[in-house]
Scaffold this active site. Structure first.
Site, short mmCIF file in Angstrom:
data_model
loop_
_atom_site.label_atom_id
_atom_site.label_comp_id
_atom_site.label_asym_id
_atom_site.label_seq_id
_atom_site.Cartn_x
_atom_site.Cartn_y
_atom_site.Cartn_z
N CYS A 179 0.83 -1.20 0.00
CA CYS A 179 0.00 0.00 0.00
C CYS A 179 0.87 1.25 0.00
CB CYS A 179 -0.93 0.00 1.20
SG CYS A 179 -1.92 1.50 1.31
N CYS A 224 -0.49 4.09 2.24
CA CYS A 224 -0.27 3.90 3.68
C CYS A 224 1.20 4.08 4.06
CB CYS A 224 -0.68 2.48 4.11
SG CYS A 224 -2.13 1.82 3.32
N ASP A 225 2.10 3.54 3.26
CA ASP A 225 3.49 3.41 3.70
C ASP A 225 4.52 4.22 2.92
OD1 ASP A 225 2.61 1.59 5.60
OD2 ASP A 225 2.82 -0.11 4.24
#
Ligand code: NAP
Length: 313
Positions: free
Chosen positions: A135, A138-139
């Site tokens: 992701c 997200c990261d």
């Protein structure tokens, strides 16, 4: 005794939320069960450009999903956060078992979506959250100024590689062929991006490091040659993002519904092999998996569920 719903929708991605909108507007007593945040996979997408009528600037998967959820809620759809562990779909009353609670409905719309497919390299599981991710939204920010590698060659891999250039020093896309699967418009943007390079005919064979991921072993699929790519010493780590497709979240229904390669077959009206059970979105057998097709599936499934309930009144 648990409450009896007209329809229970399993999954809160675009397919489930669209089904909720239509079921709610038809005044069906509707419950939507979602295990995590609203939006499903789209909530992991940094930018959306191809959903008709979306905001033209600054639309992310989260903003789009949140508006869908709000719209759905306006029509009286109840929502609950739970993980369904057992489903009995064949009777007149469908039963779903969650964490300590049972849900009953006269019809069910399955919209469980899909989850990222693992890259399939040695040591992968050990480094999830320590350099390996699925992701970018997200990261991505954890890899500011570092070298980042992306496995895959489809729309997701190439779009997310472009997103990752906001943070990374450079992004290398590792693809098992020498032609990208990604759509032409997406490919062209990536080829024009000076921070992106491509490693063709290659797959990630293993990942290594002590605490954090610091090297990849890449195999050329044509020659079999193995090459070790290490993080620059001053960085100490690198990132590897996997976008090699998705696996449908249909394990729960394996014993009850016929599946094709894990996907749920339906007719054009989203009916599955079981009366009163419909399926919508990415977990369904279909050729185009997009937000707009998931939303369309959800609308059709809800309209057909309403007809089923009328006929079986
Ligand atoms: P995808 O289209 O299935 O592409 C998966 C990619 O991973 C392919 O390039 C495939 O290589 C590669 N791959 C598969 N298994 C592999 C393995 N074991 N090792 C190495 N590489 C492997 O998946 P996706 O890109 O996630 O897209 C899924 C669906 O969502 C598609 O329908 C796509 O169009 C849609 N989508 C659309 C958008 C958009 O419209 N903006 C954005 C994201 C996703 P090969 O090419 O050699 O098969």
């Amino acid at each position: 005794m648990s409450e009896l719903y007209d329809v229970i929708i399993l999954g809160g991605g675009p397919a489930g939320l669209s089904a909720g909108l239509y079921a709610g507007r038809s005044r069906l007593k509707t419950l939507l069960i979602e295990k995590g945040q609203a939006g499903g996979q789209i909530a992991l997408s940094a930018g959306v450009e191809n959903y008709p009528g979306q905001m033209l600037e600054g639309e992310s998967g989260v903003t789009l999903a949140n508006r869908m959820a709000e719209q759905c809620g306006r029509f009286g759809v109840e929502r609950v956060s739970d993980v369904i562990r057992r489903a009995e779909l064949s009777g007149e009353v469908k039963r779903l078992e969650g964490g300590g609670r049972e849900y009953l409905a006269r019809s069910v719309i399955l919209a469980p979506g899909a989850s990222p497919r693992p890259i399939g390299c040695e040591n992968e599981a050990r480094f999830i959250g320590k350099g390996v991710s699925y992701c970018a939204t997200c990261d991505g920010a954890f890899f500011r100024g570092l070298d980042v590698y992306v496995a895959g060659g489809g729309d997701s891999a190439v779009e997310e590689a472009m997103f990752l250039t906001r943070f990374a020093r450079r992004v290398t896309v590792i693809h098992r062929r020498d032609v990208l699967r990604a759509a032409k418009s997406i490919r062209e943007k990536a080829f024009a991006n000076p921070k992106i390079t491509f490693l063709w005919d290659s797959v990630v064979a293993r990942v290594d490091g002590s605490d954090a991921l610091s090297s990849l072993t890449v195999r050329n699929v044509k020659t079999g040659t193995l090459t070790v790519i290490s993080a620059p010493e001053e960085d100490g780590m690198l990132g590897l993002f996997g976008f090699v497709g998705y696996l449908p979240n249909t394990e729960l229904f394996r014993d009850q519904l016929p599946l094709e390669n894990g996907y749920i077959p339906t007719d054009a009206d989203m009916r599955t092999a079981i009366p009163g059970v419909f399926a919508a979105g990415d977990a369904r057998v279909k050729s185009v998996r997009q937000v707009v097709t998931a939303a369309a599936d959800g609308a059709i499934a809800a309209v057909q569920a309403e007809r089923y309930l009328t006929d079986h009144g």
